[in-house]
Structure formats: structure tokens, C-alpha cells
Design an enzyme around this catalytic site. Structure first.
Site, mmCIF file in Angstrom:
data_model
loop_
_atom_site.group_PDB
_atom_site.id
_atom_site.type_symbol
_atom_site.label_atom_id
_atom_site.label_comp_id
_atom_site.label_asym_id
_atom_site.label_seq_id
_atom_site.Cartn_x
_atom_site.Cartn_y
_atom_site.Cartn_z
ATOM 1 N N CYS A 1 56.891 35.688 45.715
ATOM 2 C CA CYS A 1 57.056 34.989 46.271
ATOM 3 C C CYS A 1 56.937 35.644 47.586
ATOM 4 O O CYS A 1 57.167 36.577 47.183
ATOM 5 C CB CYS A 1 58.093 34.583 45.208
ATOM 6 S SG CYS A 1 58.472 33.889 43.958
ATOM 7 N N ARG B 1 52.416 32.522 49.140
ATOM 8 C CA ARG B 1 53.017 33.287 48.058
ATOM 9 C C ARG B 1 53.249 32.734 47.272
ATOM 10 O O ARG B 1 53.652 33.274 46.024
ATOM 11 C CB ARG B 1 54.127 34.782 48.971
ATOM 12 C CG ARG B 1 53.251 35.759 49.756
ATOM 13 C CD ARG B 1 54.251 36.849 49.899
ATOM 14 N NE ARG B 1 54.661 37.254 48.998
ATOM 15 C CZ ARG B 1 54.200 38.559 49.081
ATOM 16 N NH1 ARG B 1 53.127 39.123 49.525
ATOM 17 N NH2 ARG B 1 54.140 38.993 48.070
ATOM 18 N N TRP C 1 57.023 30.916 43.456
ATOM 19 C CA TRP C 1 56.008 31.415 42.771
ATOM 20 C C TRP C 1 56.690 31.105 41.482
ATOM 21 O O TRP C 1 57.285 31.828 40.649
ATOM 22 C CB TRP C 1 55.237 31.852 43.012
ATOM 23 C CG TRP C 1 53.483 31.846 41.686
ATOM 24 C CD1 TRP C 1 52.454 31.020 42.337
ATOM 25 C CD2 TRP C 1 53.558 32.088 40.452
ATOM 26 N NE1 TRP C 1 51.752 30.888 41.604
ATOM 27 C CE2 TRP C 1 52.151 31.491 40.230
ATOM 28 C CE3 TRP C 1 54.129 33.275 39.907
ATOM 29 C CZ2 TRP C 1 51.489 31.901 39.133
ATOM 30 C CZ3 TRP C 1 53.225 33.889 38.734
ATOM 31 C CH2 TRP C 1 51.736 32.859 38.712
ATOM 32 N N ASN D 1 61.581 38.574 44.710
ATOM 33 C CA ASN D 1 60.887 38.475 44.257
ATOM 34 C C ASN D 1 60.464 39.584 43.330
ATOM 35 O O ASN D 1 60.481 40.327 42.931
ATOM 36 C CB ASN D 1 59.288 38.939 45.718
ATOM 37 C CG ASN D 1 58.042 38.556 45.505
ATOM 38 O OD1 ASN D 1 57.827 37.938 44.213
ATOM 39 N ND2 ASN D 1 57.745 39.395 46.103
ATOM 40 N N GLY D 2 59.776 39.138 42.181
ATOM 41 C CA GLY D 2 59.207 40.346 40.706
ATOM 42 C C GLY D 2 59.557 40.116 39.718
ATOM 43 O O GLY D 2 60.147 38.148 39.644
ATOM 44 N N GLU E 1 31.857 34.996 41.795
ATOM 45 C CA GLU E 1 32.734 34.443 42.911
ATOM 46 C C GLU E 1 32.201 33.252 43.492
ATOM 47 O O GLU E 1 33.169 32.426 43.663
ATOM 48 C CB GLU E 1 32.012 35.345 44.327
ATOM 49 C CG GLU E 1 32.748 34.731 45.426
ATOM 50 C CD GLU E 1 34.513 34.986 45.068
ATOM 51 O OE1 GLU E 1 35.040 34.573 46.158
ATOM 52 O OE2 GLU E 1 34.490 36.411 44.333
ATOM 53 N N LYS F 1 36.388 30.542 43.008
ATOM 54 C CA LYS F 1 35.854 29.708 44.652
ATOM 55 C C LYS F 1 36.515 28.240 44.242
ATOM 56 O O LYS F 1 37.262 27.773 44.290
ATOM 57 C CB LYS F 1 34.845 29.861 45.711
ATOM 58 C CG LYS F 1 35.252 31.254 46.378
ATOM 59 C CD LYS F 1 36.347 31.074 47.233
ATOM 60 C CE LYS F 1 37.030 32.769 47.333
ATOM 61 N NZ LYS F 1 37.328 33.628 46.002
ATOM 62 N N GLU G 1 39.110 27.474 41.980
ATOM 63 C CA GLU G 1 40.735 28.101 42.063
ATOM 64 C C GLU G 1 40.620 26.745 43.400
ATOM 65 O O GLU G 1 41.743 26.426 43.512
ATOM 66 C CB GLU G 1 40.059 29.279 43.769
ATOM 67 C CG GLU G 1 40.513 30.800 43.111
ATOM 68 C CD GLU G 1 39.776 31.717 43.879
ATOM 69 O OE1 GLU G 1 41.123 32.303 43.436
ATOM 70 O OE2 GLU G 1 39.494 31.524 44.405
ATOM 71 N N HIS H 1 21.174 32.252 26.425
ATOM 72 C CA HIS H 1 21.535 33.307 25.328
ATOM 73 C C HIS H 1 23.331 32.392 24.450
ATOM 74 O O HIS H 1 23.665 33.212 24.148
ATOM 75 C CB HIS H 1 21.879 34.670 25.347
ATOM 76 C CG HIS H 1 20.997 35.168 25.642
ATOM 77 N ND1 HIS H 1 19.901 35.189 24.517
ATOM 78 C CD2 HIS H 1 20.237 35.420 26.342
ATOM 79 C CE1 HIS H 1 18.823 36.282 24.714
ATOM 80 N NE2 HIS H 1 19.523 36.506 25.665
ATOM 81 N N LYS I 1 48.753 33.590 46.449
ATOM 82 C CA LYS I 1 47.928 35.077 46.854
ATOM 83 C C LYS I 1 48.405 35.836 46.900
ATOM 84 O O LYS I 1 47.318 36.680 46.646
ATOM 85 C CB LYS I 1 47.924 34.320 49.265
ATOM 86 C CG LYS I 1 46.912 36.028 49.830
ATOM 87 C CD LYS I 1 45.572 35.200 49.571
ATOM 88 C CE LYS I 1 45.010 35.845 51.012
ATOM 89 N NZ LYS I 1 43.569 35.463 50.037
#
Length: 621
Positions: free
Chosen positions: A2, A27, A74, A100-101, A494, A498, A501, A517, A616
Site C-alpha cells: 500500500c 503500490r 492493495w 502498510n503491512g 521475462e 510481462k 502481468e 518433454h 509495484k
């Protein structure tokens, strides 16, 4: 996760709080709210949704006062609703808190407080903090607490935080003390902004750059009392602290989107400068090696290193995989790349001569920080590769390397990734020159790296329009496969990340040879495969994997070197990138994958900078 802000000064707080929250929206963006105090009254406005929803509420029903706190959320405990939005009020309006936490014992605290008569209005863990502080504040007043003005609120915060289990960065205001904010942190970042006749609090310095360039990074266990004209910092156990005021190394312009529609696109195009900044001052031509000023290990100590562990999360973990190839090839040191979330709970045997590098853009990632702390607990030298100066990981590591990529605000990391790879390349050369790498070899590697800002700039110019057109062709696909080998295997991972996300399309990144495989069962006419195959010593091997996909009618998008007509005859679509040495290929092959994810997300109507369910800086476990 947050974002929290606070302001006290001689200007109206509302607009400053909202502006600062906009800079922290990456955030968290499930809900937002502000609280201010004026003439012994508390004013609270909050709303589920984005900052714009809160701004509209405040336009209709503004809050007065010159002291206030704000929050963008968040969600961890409780759905994104108006009632679960911060700030939370305790003691029937006695205090307001943003947090935040995660408070692990909030259920026990809630039961205890409800038994005392406190009524809860939300499902959050934070409301327990608010009522707990209010409870202690009432008790102190009933006991006739004597002290400096506002000391009772500081003491209430001190007593309340002593009962919390978990992580927190909090800011607290009370209508009883309308000229002050109290902040405290344990495991979640909190930064004090030092201004002229005004001061600020935030969970990230990005929220402060438009108002001040002077900051104090609070440490775990510290409480800060903030007024317009002064501030004091103390440690819960050790008492008064002499704070270290630092200067931010970026400006307000760095946090603007400029002409770009999204931060992500801006940051993709900032990569040439980010790579250049990551190299600046770190190439020693006289000795054909790299130079780092902050490792805090002597060359003799580094020469004794027998094993390196690189740890990180998400994109930083992918950069670590590239670093593994680089360091093992050029320095001949065994490297392991560990997910930080796993390393923190494992108990691997660590032999003498091992060092740990923690890789993180924000320097606040909870899992990476915990892995670093566990390593330090075992007596292992710990180093950091981070972007944010003054971040917790940077301060707690024994030494480290800053990326100097500038603020990265888009949730999907781009320029920090290429800056991380640049730094890891320099590190590989540095360690290699200590061992077996000759001066001519080191000079050649560094000369090639020095050309990369220009080459990446050319890559951006040449692939941008073709990739944007390609996105129109494939944006309705439901699944993607990304394939690469050697240095380009991490780039496949990566590229898939992307796309997941920001476009919400399922994607998998794989070593190209692993297709047969099992994953080849996923290939069909509706599943594009992105094959990263610039010229190199595994080129023919990857070409054979491409043929296996084409034999099963899978569409293929190839990332290849300019002038490669052979791959053009076999792939459905080709994006051409400049030819560079194998070890530098990740810096160019990742560019079209970033742009492909971006333009597919735009075409699908996704919020590129604020993808659903993500934030983020992941500061909770």
C-alpha cells in the site's frame, strides 16, 4: 504494498495528499482515502476504486486542515470496499491511522478490543491498530499523563506497536493534537520528507520529489513525530536517534509521464539511458575491468569467493538467471539463483566462501529482504543490487551496487531489468579479471558493453512499429509460449511474465529444448510461440525446435538478427534486432517482448500501469 502519505505544514493538506497518492498509486489501487484534522475535529473521506474516485468525492465534499494522512490500498484483509478503505478510525474518532503491512495477531487483538467495547466497522487488520492506539491514549489521559505537548499520542503509539506482531508502516493523527503526525515502522518502508516549515511522510520517496529533495529513511523500530517546523526520531528500545538527512538523486520531472500515454512505455524508451547510467563511472579502462565503490569487500576477500547465490523475485529473479550465465562464463564461479520466497524458508548448506546478492528494484521486497536477513543471520556476506537509494535492502546489506535507473513507476518492470543485467555483466567482468580473464579479453567485453545504449536505442526505433503491428494480429490469443536457450532462456521467462502481468493472457516461458518433454502438447493453431533465436552457437538447435512447432501447425513469432532470411522462411512473423555478442543478447531481445506485451495489453483495453491484483513493491509476504 500500500501507499501511505502524510503532510503537516502551513498549506491546505487535501491537495498535497491527493497529489502524493497519485504518485504512489502503483503500490495499490483498490481503494483510497484521506483524513485531516482542524480545530479539534477529524475529517475522513475514503472510497473504493482509484484515486480519481477519491478526488471526485473530495471535490464534492472537501476536507479542511493543514495536517493529514492518506492511503492507497492493495487489499490483504477484506475486500476493496468503502468501509475497508483507509484511513481507519479508532476510539470513536479519537485517532485515524493509515497502514502498510500485515498484522498477524489482529484477530486476537480484535477480540480483546471488542470485549472492551470497541466497535469495528471493517474487515481489515488495520482497524485493530487504530482502536488499540485509541485505547492506550484514553488510558494515558485517565492516568493524567504529563509530558510535552503530543507526548501522550507518541506514547500511545509506542505502547500499541509493542503489541503488534507482523509488519507495519503507519501514520497516525488525532484531533486532540491537530498539529502533528506520528509515524512508526517495522518491516514496511517509511520515509520522512524534510521541507521548509512543512514535513511529509510516505511509504516511498517517489511521493515526495515534487515537494522536497531531502529525506530521512526510517529504520525498523523507529517512531517519528512530525510537525510543521520540526521532527524527532526515536527508537522504541534505544531512545532518541540522530537522523541522517539524505538528498534524493532524482527530480519531479522523473516522475512525469511526459509525452507517453503510460509510464511503462516511457520506461521502455528510457532503457538506453538506464543502461548508460548503470555503467557510468564503473568501467576502469586502465585495468580493463569494472569498478564498484560500495561492495565493502576487499579484492582479497572477493578473490576467496567460491560460490555466489543470487536471490530475488519475479523480474529480478530473471535478471539473476542471466547473471548466473554471465558470472559462470566469465568468472568461472559456481552460481545458484534462488527464489527469495523459497530461500527465506530453506536451510541450504552454505559452505565458507559463499556470498549472497539480493536483487530488487525497490529494495523493499519483503521476501528478498527476509532472505537477506536470514543469510546475514548465518554469517554470510550479503550484497545488494537495488535501484532505490536508502531502501531497506540497501541499508541492511553489507554492501552493494545501485542501478541508478531513476524511478520506475510502471508496475511491470522494464528499465530496472536491463539495468540489472548491465550491472551483472560488469560484475562478471570484475570477478573474471580477478581470476583468469586476460586484460585484452576484459577490454573487449567492456568495449562491447559500452556500445549497448546506442544499440538499444536503435533497437527501440527499429522494432517499435513492427511490434505494434504484430500486436494487432495476436492480441486475441488466449495462450502464448515463449522459447529461448542459453542467455535467452531467462528472456523467454521475462517475456512471458510481462504478457501475463499486463494483458492477462496465459503465457509460459521455457527452454526451447524442453518443448518435446511435455509442453509441446500445448501447441495448436491458436497458440503463438515466440521463439528468441538470434545468431549464436545454439542457433541451429533452436531452429530445430522451431521446426517441431511448425510441424504441428503452431504459429511462430521469431526474434532474430537483421538479415536472417533463413528464419524468415520458416516463421510466420519475424522481428529483427541488431546482432550483438551472445552475452549481450538479452539487452536487445527483451525489447520487442516488452513492447509486444505493452501493445497487446493496450489493444485489450487493460490498465497497463496498474494491472489487476498487482502492486509495484511487494512489501508483504
Amino acid at each position: 504494498m500500500c501507499g501511505i502519505v502524510g503532510f503537516v505544514g502551513k498549506r491546505p493538506a487535501q491537495d498535497i495528499l491527493v497529489e502524493s497518492l497519485r504518485l504512489l498509486e502503483y503500490r495499490g489501487y483498490d481503494s483510497a482515502g484521506v483524513a485531516t484534522v482542524k480545530r479539534g475535529e477529524l475529517f475522513v473521506r475514503k472510497r473504493a476504486g482509484r484515486i480519481d474516485d477519491l478526488a471526485e468525492l473530495l471535490r464534492q465534499d472537501p476536507v479542511p486542515g493543514f495536517c493529514g494522512i492518506g492511503h492507497t490500498r492493495w487489499a490483504t484483509h477484506g475486500a476493496p470496499t468503502d468501509s475497508n478503505a483507509h484511513p481507519h478510525v479508532g476510539g470513536n474518532g479519537l485517532v485515524a491511522v493509515v497502514h502498510n503491512g500485515v498484522i498477524e495477531n489482529y484477530a486476537t487483538l480484535r477480540q480483546r478490543l471488542e470485549a472492551l467495547g470497541y466497535e469495528f466497522q471493517s474487515d481489515t487488520d488495520t482497524e485493530a491498530i487504530a482502536h488499540l492506539i485509541a485505547h492506550h491514549l484514553v488510558s494515558l489521559h485517565e492516568e493524567g499523563h504529563n509530558g510535552a505537548p503530543g507526548e501522550a499520542l507518541v506514547e500511545a503509539v509506542r505502547q500499541a506497536t509493542a503489541q503488534l506482531k507482523g509488519t507495519y508502516g503507519i501514520a497516525v493523527i488525532s484531533p486532540l493534537y491537530p498539529d502533528m503526525i506520528v509515524g512508526a515502522r517495522l518491516g514496511s518502508p517509511l520515509v520522512l520528507g524534510v521541507g521548509r516549515s512543512e514535513h511529509f511522510l510516505a511509504s516511498d520517496s517517489a511521493a515526495l520529489v515534487r515537494h522536497t529533495g531531502r529525506v530521512v529513511y526510517l529504520n525498523d523500530g523507529e517512531i517519528v513525530t512530525v510537525r510543521a517546523d520540526e521532527f524527532q526520531v526515536e527508537h522504541i528500545e534505544r531512545g532518541a536517534v540522530v537522523p541522517s538527512i539524505q538528498t534524493l538523486d532524482w527530480s519531479a520531472e522523473d516522475t512525469d509521464k511526459g509525452p507517453y500515454p503510460h509510464y511503462m512505455l516511457k520506461e521502455i524508451f528510457e532503457q538506453p539511458r538506464a543502461i548508460e547510467n548503470a555503467m557510468r563511472g564503473r568501467i576502469n579502462d586502465a585495468d580493463a575491468t569494472a569498478h564498484f565503490g560500495g561492495l565493502n569487500l576487499t579484492p582479497q576477500q572477493l578473490a576467496q569467493v567460491r560460490r555466489i547465490i543470487l536471490t530475488g523475485c519475479g523480474t529480478s529473479w530473471h535478471a539473476g538467471l542471466v547473471g548466473e550465465y554471465l558470472i559462470e562464463e566469465f568468472a568461472r564461479i559456481p552460481v545458484e539463483v534462488e527464489y527469495a520466497s523459497e530461500l527465506r524458508y530453506r536451510n541450504p548448506p552454505i559452505e565458507p566462501g559463499t556470498i549472497v546478492f539480493a536483487i530488487a528494484q525497490s529494495g523493499e521486497t519483503a521476501d528478498t529482504l527476509a532472505a537477506l536477513r536470514e543469510s546475514k543471520r548465518k554469517g554470510i556476506p550479503t550484497l545488494a543490487i537495488v535501484n532505490v537509494v536508502g531502501s531497506t535492502i540497501a541499508r541492511e546489506a553489507d554492501g552493494g551496487i545501485y542501478l541508478h535507473a531513476g524511478p520506475e513507476i510502471g508496475v511491470a518492470s522494464t528499465k530496472a531489468f536491463t539495468a540489472q543485467i548491465t550491472v551483472l555483466t560488469l560484475l562478471a567482468v570484475y570477478l573474471g579479471r580477478m581470476r583468469h580473464l586476460s586484460a585484452p579479453a576484459g577490454a573487449r567485453l567492456l568495449a562491447n558493453l559500452r556500445r549497448m545504449p546506442e544499440i538499444v536505442q536503435r533497437t527501440l526505433e527499429e522494432v517499435h512499429d513492427p511490434v505494434r503491428e504484430l500486436a494487432h494480429k495476436y492480441h486475441n490469443a488466449r495462450n502464448f509460449l515463449y522459447l529461448g536457450r542459453h542467455y535467452n532462456f531467462p528472456i523467454a521467462l521475462e517475456g512471458a511474465l510481462k504478457l501475463k502481468e499486463i494483458s492477462y493472457i496465459h503465457a509460459e516461458g521455457l527452454p526451447a529444448a524442453e518443448m518435446k518433454h511435455g509442453p509441446i502438447a500445448l501447441v495448436d493453431e491458436q497458440t503463438p510461440s515466440v521463439i528468441i533465436n538470434p545468431r549464436g552457437w545454439v542457433y541451429e538447435k533452436v531452429m530445430a525446435n522451431l521446426e517441431e512447432i511448425k510441424a504441428r501447425k503452431g504459429p511462430v513469432i521469431a526474434i532474430a538478427n537483421e538479415g536472417d532470411t533463413e528464419i524468415a522462411r520458416r516463421a510466420d512473423d519475424v522481428v529483427y534486432v541488431p546482432a550483438v555478442e551472445d552475452y549481450l543478447q538479452p539487452l536487445v531481445t527483451v525489447i520487442p517482448l516488452q513492447l509486444l506485451a505493452y501493445y497487446i495489453a493496450v489493444l485489450r483495453g487493460c490498465d497497463v500501469d496498474k494491472p489487476r491484483n498487482l502492486a509495484k513493491s511487494v512489501t508483504v509476504e
